[in-house]
Design a protein around this motif. Structure first.
Motif, PDB file in Angstrom:
ATOM      1  N   VAL A  88       0.840  -1.203   0.000  1.00  6.62           N
ATOM      2  CA  VAL A  88       0.000   0.000   0.000  1.00  6.62           C
ATOM      3  C   VAL A  88       0.875   1.254   0.000  1.00  6.62           C
ATOM      4  N   CYS A  89       1.963   1.224   0.756  1.00 11.76           N
ATOM      5  CA  CYS A  89       2.884   2.367   0.796  1.00 11.76           C
ATOM      6  C   CYS A  89       3.493   2.644  -0.575  1.00 11.76           C
ATOM      7  N   VAL A  90       3.865   1.587  -1.285  1.00  4.49           N
ATOM      8  CA  VAL A  90       4.444   1.743  -2.623  1.00  4.49           C
ATOM      9  C   VAL A  90       3.431   2.394  -3.565  1.00  4.49           C
ATOM     10  N   PHE A  91       2.215   1.869  -3.580  1.00  2.96           N
ATOM     11  CA  PHE A  91       1.195   2.406  -4.480  1.00  2.96           C
ATOM     12  C   PHE A  91       0.776   3.818  -4.080  1.00  2.96           C
ATOM     13  N   SER A  92       0.753   4.092  -2.784  1.00  2.00           N
ATOM     14  CA  SER A  92       0.415   5.439  -2.323  1.00  2.00           C
ATOM     15  C   SER A  92       1.455   6.445  -2.812  1.00  2.00           C
ATOM     16  N   ALA A  93       2.715   6.052  -2.762  1.00  2.00           N
ATOM     17  CA  ALA A  93       3.799   6.939  -3.182  1.00  2.00           C
ATOM     18  C   ALA A  93       3.687   7.280  -4.668  1.00  2.00           C
ATOM     19  N   ILE A  94       3.483   6.265  -5.509  1.00  2.00           N
ATOM     20  CA  ILE A  94       3.442   6.539  -6.947  1.00  2.00           C
ATOM     21  C   ILE A  94       2.135   7.218  -7.359  1.00  2.00           C
ATOM     22  N   SER A  95       1.089   7.082  -6.544  1.00  2.00           N
ATOM     23  CA  SER A  95      -0.155   7.789  -6.854  1.00  2.00           C
ATOM     24  C   SER A  95      -0.072   9.256  -6.446  1.00  2.00           C
ATOM     25  N   PHE A  96       0.787   9.550  -5.479  1.00  2.00           N
ATOM     26  CA  PHE A  96       0.908  10.906  -4.951  1.00  2.00           C
ATOM     27  C   PHE A  96       1.868  11.763  -5.773  1.00  2.00           C
ATOM     28  N   ILE A  97       2.944  11.150  -6.268  1.00  2.00           N
ATOM     29  CA  ILE A  97       3.958  11.895  -7.035  1.00  2.00           C
ATOM     30  C   ILE A  97       3.411  12.205  -8.432  1.00  2.00           C
ATOM     31  N   PRO A  98       3.344  13.475  -8.811  1.00  2.00           N
ATOM     32  CA  PRO A  98       2.765  13.841 -10.121  1.00  2.00           C
ATOM     33  C   PRO A  98       3.431  13.135 -11.297  1.00  2.00           C
ATOM     34  N   GLN A  99       4.754  12.960 -11.234  1.00  2.00           N
ATOM     35  CA  GLN A  99       5.489  12.352 -12.346  1.00  2.00           C
ATOM     36  C   GLN A  99       5.162  10.866 -12.526  1.00  2.00           C
ATOM     37  N   THR A 100       4.639  10.217 -11.508  1.00  2.00           N
ATOM     38  CA  THR A 100       4.333   8.782 -11.602  1.00  2.00           C
ATOM     39  C   THR A 100       2.836   8.489 -11.517  1.00  2.00           C
ATOM     40  N   ARG A 101       2.051   9.534 -11.500  1.00  2.00           N
ATOM     41  CA  ARG A 101       0.598   9.353 -11.393  1.00  2.00           C
ATOM     42  C   ARG A 101       0.055   8.545 -12.561  1.00  2.00           C
ATOM     43  N   ASN A 102       0.532   8.822 -13.771  1.00  2.00           N
ATOM     44  CA  ASN A 102       0.070   8.071 -14.946  1.00  2.00           C
ATOM     45  C   ASN A 102       0.477   6.606 -14.865  1.00  2.00           C
TER      46      ASN A 102
END
Length: 396
Positions: A94-108
């Motif tokens: 969950v922490c991994v997915f939360s991080a990439i969902s939060f960072i604009p550059q990795t949202r896509n």
């Protein structure tokens, strides 16, 4: 240069006196570089998949969740090694997915991962997922295994693990035969994930979930320390030669394996599809894939999107073998009866394909992505496993 009003190209002759060969050589060089880059890229990806599988295999063996009795005892709530590993794996995922969902550059990237995960669930009724999860849980209690763990058990020389694997292949085959008869429903992508269903942000659910799971994990560890359920660490022995690691550390390590899988293929960890990919090879060579009875497997035959899981579970087998050899535990793991191992194997793979995911796919990846199907299947899986374990222990 200009001659008689006509523009003519000046060609520099090569050693054979032709200009055309210069262009051909350059074209060949570009093509070679492209091909070489493609080969190097695929070699790197294959290495990542196998390497990730090796880490998974080592972690599973050190966490002792490759031992059938540990899985069965968890279903009986007489040992909590598996639950600690599972909770910590889900939390780190969950922490991994939360991080990439939060960072604009990795949202896509996050959205792409979700699309890939839900692609096979868009027309699947939740009741089908529920039934598959129940069957998966039953199989786990019977065999003391799960789709991803079977190959680790084979690698560690667990007695009757090969029989469980045979049952898994049989279960996958049986599901392929009946897949076309399974019900479908009208797609509703809004209902696929908790945050979209509740019309809120991913973080508003994922952060409280991390805190909740972490609190449960710490409470269990406080009440039942992992050292009371596992052998003590040996002094003067290297990390890889130890017989056991802290299951919470093992779970965190497994959850973090999402990162290399995300980077290389925009996917999430799982293992049950690998059995379908293996079956598709044999069926394809015999021409049976064109039959309506086996057409389900045709989608699994080609492409890195299918083969990466085979490489991953193959690496898990190797990791389990390496870890158990270094710790001196190869071939010493307790067994389940051959018939129970086979029936359990059939149930876990039939159930995993019916639920479109296994303990890794739904339990670690799906829960991490807040999939509504996964939120349903995981509790049902453990509930059915507990009931089966109780019946097996006290009534059979």
């Amino acid at each position: 240069m200009q001659t008689n009003g006509v523009l003519k190209n000046h060609r520099t002759k090569g050693s054979d006196g032709t200009a055309e060969n210069i262009a051909t050589d350059k074209s060949a060089e570009i093509s070679y570089n492209i091909d070489r880059n493609g080969v190097l890229k695929n070699v790197l990806r294959i290495s990542v998949f196998i390497g990730s599988g090796i880490v998974f295999g080592v972690a599973a063996e050190k966490g002792q969740v490759n031992i059938p009795a540990v899985i069965i005892n968890q279903m009986l709530f007489s040992q909590f090694t598996m639950l600690k590993m599972f909770l910590s794996a889900v939390t780190s995922s969950v922490c991994v997915f939360s991080a990439i969902s939060f960072i604009p550059q990795t949202r896509n990237v996050f959205m792409k991962i979700r699309d890939n995960f839900s692609s096979s669930l868009t027309t699947q009724p939740h009741i089908q997922t529920l039934m598959g999860g129940a069957l998966l849980g039953m199989g786990m209690s019977l065999s003391g295994s799960c789709p991803g763990m079977v190959l680790v058990q084979v690698g560690t020389g667990t007695h009757n693990a090969v029989i469980t694997f045979t049952g898994c292949m049989t279960g996958a085959m049986l599901y392929g035969l009946v897949h076309s008869y399974m019900p479908t429903t009208t797609p509703n992508k809004k209902e696929l994930f908790l945050d979209t269903y509740l019309n809120t942000s991913f973080a508003s659910i994922s952060i409280p979930l991390v805190l909740l799971l972490g609190s449960i994990l710490l409470t269990i560890e406080y009440v039942i320390p992992w050292t009371t359920e596992s052998p003590a660490l040996e002094s003067g022995v290297s990390m890889l030669a130890q017989k056991v690691w802290n299951p919470s550390f093992v779970g965190i390590l497994i959850g973090l394996l999402q990162i290399p899988i995300i980077v290389t293929i925009r996917g999430t960890i799982g293992g049950s599809s690998s059995y379908c990919t293996l079956l598709s090879q044999g069926l394809g060579n015999t021409g049976l894939l064109s039959s309506k009875y086996f057409n389900y497997f045709s989608r699994f035959r080609f492409g890195m999107g299918n083969w990466w899981q085979v490489l991953y579970v193959g690496g898990a087998l190797l990791g389990g073998a390496i870890s158990s050899t270094l710790s001196g535990t190869w071939g010493t793991t307790s067994e389940v009866a051959p018939i129970t191992a086979f029936i359990g194997g059939v149930c876990i793979l039939f159930g995993a394909r019916m639920a479109t995911g296994c303990t890794s796919g739904h339990g670690i990846s799906g829960m991490g992505l807040l999939s509504t199907h996964s939120v349903i299947v995981v509790p049902i899986m453990f509930a059915a496993g507990t009931v089966t374990a109780l019946i097996t222990k006290y009534m059979m």
